[in-house]
Design a protein around this motif. Sequence first.
Motif, mmCIF file in Angstrom:
data_model
loop_
_atom_site.group_PDB
_atom_site.id
_atom_site.type_symbol
_atom_site.label_atom_id
_atom_site.label_comp_id
_atom_site.label_asym_id
_atom_site.label_seq_id
_atom_site.Cartn_x
_atom_site.Cartn_y
_atom_site.Cartn_z
ATOM 1 N N GLU A 27 -39.475 -45.770 -38.503
ATOM 2 C CA GLU A 27 -38.120 -46.412 -38.293
ATOM 3 C C GLU A 27 -37.399 -45.772 -37.292
ATOM 4 O O GLU A 27 -37.144 -46.386 -36.858
ATOM 5 N N GLN A 28 -37.777 -45.072 -37.864
ATOM 6 C CA GLN A 28 -36.617 -43.977 -36.766
ATOM 7 C C GLN A 28 -37.042 -43.530 -35.484
ATOM 8 O O GLN A 28 -36.543 -42.495 -35.156
ATOM 9 N N MET A 29 -38.397 -43.684 -35.448
ATOM 10 C CA MET A 29 -38.718 -43.132 -34.427
ATOM 11 C C MET A 29 -38.596 -44.210 -33.420
ATOM 12 O O MET A 29 -39.513 -43.719 -32.015
ATOM 13 N N ALA A 30 -39.373 -45.266 -33.661
ATOM 14 C CA ALA A 30 -39.643 -46.253 -32.796
ATOM 15 C C ALA A 30 -39.313 -47.030 -31.879
ATOM 16 O O ALA A 30 -37.794 -46.909 -32.566
ATOM 17 N N GLY A 31 -39.321 -47.500 -30.426
ATOM 18 C CA GLY A 31 -38.614 -48.213 -29.582
ATOM 19 C C GLY A 31 -39.064 -49.787 -30.160
ATOM 20 O O GLY A 31 -38.919 -50.348 -30.015
ATOM 21 N N LEU B 277 -50.729 -41.680 -26.572
ATOM 22 C CA LEU B 277 -51.525 -40.971 -27.953
ATOM 23 C C LEU B 277 -51.618 -41.877 -29.268
ATOM 24 O O LEU B 277 -50.312 -42.584 -29.271
ATOM 25 N N ILE B 278 -52.559 -42.090 -29.106
ATOM 26 C CA ILE B 278 -53.063 -43.103 -30.524
ATOM 27 C C ILE B 278 -52.973 -42.526 -31.887
ATOM 28 O O ILE B 278 -54.432 -41.700 -31.641
ATOM 29 N N LEU B 279 -52.206 -43.147 -32.837
ATOM 30 C CA LEU B 279 -52.463 -42.324 -33.975
ATOM 31 C C LEU B 279 -52.434 -43.237 -35.504
ATOM 32 O O LEU B 279 -51.337 -44.134 -35.251
ATOM 33 N N ASP B 280 -53.605 -42.992 -35.723
ATOM 34 C CA ASP B 280 -53.909 -44.190 -37.283
ATOM 35 C C ASP B 280 -53.056 -43.602 -38.738
ATOM 36 O O ASP B 280 -53.534 -42.392 -39.041
ATOM 37 N N GLU B 281 -52.289 -44.197 -39.348
ATOM 38 C CA GLU B 281 -51.802 -42.938 -40.390
ATOM 39 C C GLU B 281 -51.324 -41.522 -39.965
ATOM 40 O O GLU B 281 -52.263 -41.297 -40.910
ATOM 41 N N PRO C 93 -44.964 -48.574 -20.724
ATOM 42 C CA PRO C 93 -45.024 -46.782 -20.987
ATOM 43 C C PRO C 93 -43.457 -46.085 -21.544
ATOM 44 O O PRO C 93 -42.797 -46.491 -20.749
ATOM 45 N N GLY C 94 -44.161 -44.673 -22.213
ATOM 46 C CA GLY C 94 -43.183 -44.075 -22.330
ATOM 47 C C GLY C 94 -42.351 -44.257 -23.906
ATOM 48 O O GLY C 94 -41.296 -43.648 -24.322
ATOM 49 N N ASP C 95 -43.168 -45.440 -24.587
ATOM 50 C CA ASP C 95 -42.278 -46.081 -25.836
ATOM 51 C C ASP C 95 -42.634 -45.427 -26.954
ATOM 52 O O ASP C 95 -43.593 -44.723 -26.685
ATOM 53 N N ILE C 96 -42.470 -45.608 -27.579
ATOM 54 C CA ILE C 96 -43.272 -44.924 -29.393
ATOM 55 C C ILE C 96 -43.169 -46.274 -29.973
ATOM 56 O O ILE C 96 -42.066 -46.968 -30.573
ATOM 57 N N TYR C 97 -44.731 -47.275 -30.065
ATOM 58 C CA TYR C 97 -44.821 -48.451 -30.520
ATOM 59 C C TYR C 97 -44.878 -47.533 -31.972
ATOM 60 O O TYR C 97 -46.328 -47.245 -31.640
ATOM 61 N N GLY C 98 -44.339 -48.215 -32.990
ATOM 62 C CA GLY C 98 -44.575 -48.497 -34.361
ATOM 63 C C GLY C 98 -45.692 -49.942 -35.326
ATOM 64 O O GLY C 98 -44.808 -51.224 -33.994
ATOM 65 N N TYR D 100 -43.219 -34.547 -23.120
ATOM 66 C CA TYR D 100 -44.734 -34.683 -22.632
ATOM 67 C C TYR D 100 -44.406 -35.661 -21.445
ATOM 68 O O TYR D 100 -46.005 -35.944 -20.471
ATOM 69 N N GLY D 101 -43.696 -37.061 -21.761
ATOM 70 C CA GLY D 101 -44.412 -38.007 -20.695
ATOM 71 C C GLY D 101 -45.296 -39.007 -21.817
ATOM 72 O O GLY D 101 -45.646 -39.707 -20.904
ATOM 73 N N ILE D 102 -45.340 -38.407 -23.483
ATOM 74 C CA ILE D 102 -46.665 -39.608 -23.762
ATOM 75 C C ILE D 102 -46.023 -41.035 -24.518
ATOM 76 O O ILE D 102 -45.161 -40.640 -24.857
ATOM 77 N N THR D 103 -46.657 -41.919 -23.915
ATOM 78 C CA THR D 103 -46.859 -42.709 -24.791
ATOM 79 C C THR D 103 -47.592 -42.666 -26.100
ATOM 80 O O THR D 103 -48.478 -42.162 -26.479
ATOM 81 N N VAL D 104 -46.373 -43.703 -26.903
ATOM 82 C CA VAL D 104 -47.190 -43.280 -28.801
ATOM 83 C C VAL D 104 -47.968 -44.349 -29.038
ATOM 84 O O VAL D 104 -46.818 -45.549 -29.491
#
Lengths: 246, 306
Positions: free
Chosen positions: B197-201, B154-158, B30-35, B182-186
């Motif tokens: 690179e610059q946003m993913a945890g 939030l699931i974003l494909d390319e 939760p709360g992560d940005i996953y690349g 907004y407390g959104i996991t991405v």
Amino acid sequence: MPGFRRLLSSEWMKLSKSRVWLLVPVSPAIALLIGALVSFDSVSGSDRYPILLSAMGQFHAMFFLPILTGILAAFVCRYEHGSGGWKQLLSLPVSRTGVIAAKLLIIAVLLAAVQLLFAAAVYVASVIHGFAPELPWGALASAVAGSWLGCLPLAALQLGVSTLWSSFAAPLAVNVMLTLPNMLVANSEKIAPYYPWAQPALTMLRGDALDFGAFALPIESLLITVLGSFVIFLSASLVYFNRKEI
Amino acid sequence: MSDWIIETIGLSKSYKGRYAVTDLNLRIRPGDIYGFLGPNGAGKTTTIRMLLGLIKPTLGSVQLFGKPLHKARLEILRQVGSLVEYPSYYGHLTATENLEAIRRIIDVPKSRIGEVLEIVGLAKEARRAVKGYSLGMKQRLGIASALLGQPKLLILDEPTNGLDPSGILEIRELIKSMPSKYGITVLISSHLLSEVEQMAGTVGIIRNGALVFQDSMPSLRRQAQSSISLRVSEPERALAKLKGGGLNATLAPASGFIELASCRDDEVALIVRGLMERGHDIYRVEERRKSLEDLFLQIVEGGKPS
């Protein structure tokens, strides 16, 4: 069913801003033109209505209704065909059965509007020819409602085909091709009732208006065939769409 | 309850016997940005389609918010916003109307439309028909649609596909702010490491349908080794001396740099002092990191990272 109502209102909104409305009055207008030109020189009394209906309804039910049904079925899928629209719609919290049902209902409502306009056109033609007071409203209502029912199996089938091919034009072309032999098919009382493209014409013009080939079949057997093919086509479309990989 | 927002267990998808995705175990907290990275055709979109229930897995399962997707699809999708491949829109409608068509389905307050248009910076263009939009505006509208239902995931494909550099930057800043604001996991997929690179945890790298790397971004960074480059007077003589001292050094003929494999601070100090004592002038001492992109390519092209 709040979910379904919401889906329906969304579909309605997409369509209401489009120009598909312009297609609704086309066939009734042409029918009115034909109806106004019918000559009743040698007939009088109750023979006039069947002649008027067969003159106005042949083109309408034989060609326009099946083609329009195909156009509407393609149209309600049109926005989903372009650039990943199915993906977007179906990754919302909606059931696929609900999506098909909503689209089918929209087609049915638009076709009903066409039929009401057609009934109005018959009335106006009877006014022009001066026998409006003798118009058999019951017979007209059953012809208009019957051919509306006769469109529904085709609508379910074409909707299935439109989801199968991610294309606007391909299902339309097939639909027009299969509509053209209607007049020939209608001659055969064995094949015509099962031929979805002929069903609108059979259910509108049967009995008094035309009495050859499949037009002479009793209404009960026609309606059973129509209902049966509707159930089959709708189930097939639903099964296919629910399993489809988007 | 599991601690993961997304967890896939042995997720696999085969088409006519050929596996597009094999035994995938994604874990997103939760709360992560996953690349979610991988070359084109590696199985990213197939995986995302399975995460959204658009296609059914051949084997394995998807759990979102700790619930199995195949059992609670509607309930789960209410909390998910997505943008798969290209943004979808109804060209004859304005941005507001496009969002309204979606809003009617997901049943959120009307005021939400203005809010998301504000978030993606489309408020001024909201009354124009979408067919006149630039690709970047369409992409932003796609993200606005994904945000409309106040999703938790939030699931974003390319999402930056086909955008110009300023558009990419804009979308990147927008996505970066999602967890904190907004407390959104991405979950964001891309074929370029530099993009996430610059946003993913956390990053997951997929190759030929299999997950070959899944760890935090700092851990990936640590694996990108560094090297030391020196430019000195009389480089050949210096090279011979360094090699004589048992060091792994090479001379790049074009630039005249002597390159040394990764060295600790005290070793570098020793080398520099040694060279100076032997009369070399030292013009440059540079640390060169093997870029993450190189490491990424290495992972993607062949086997595990070293």
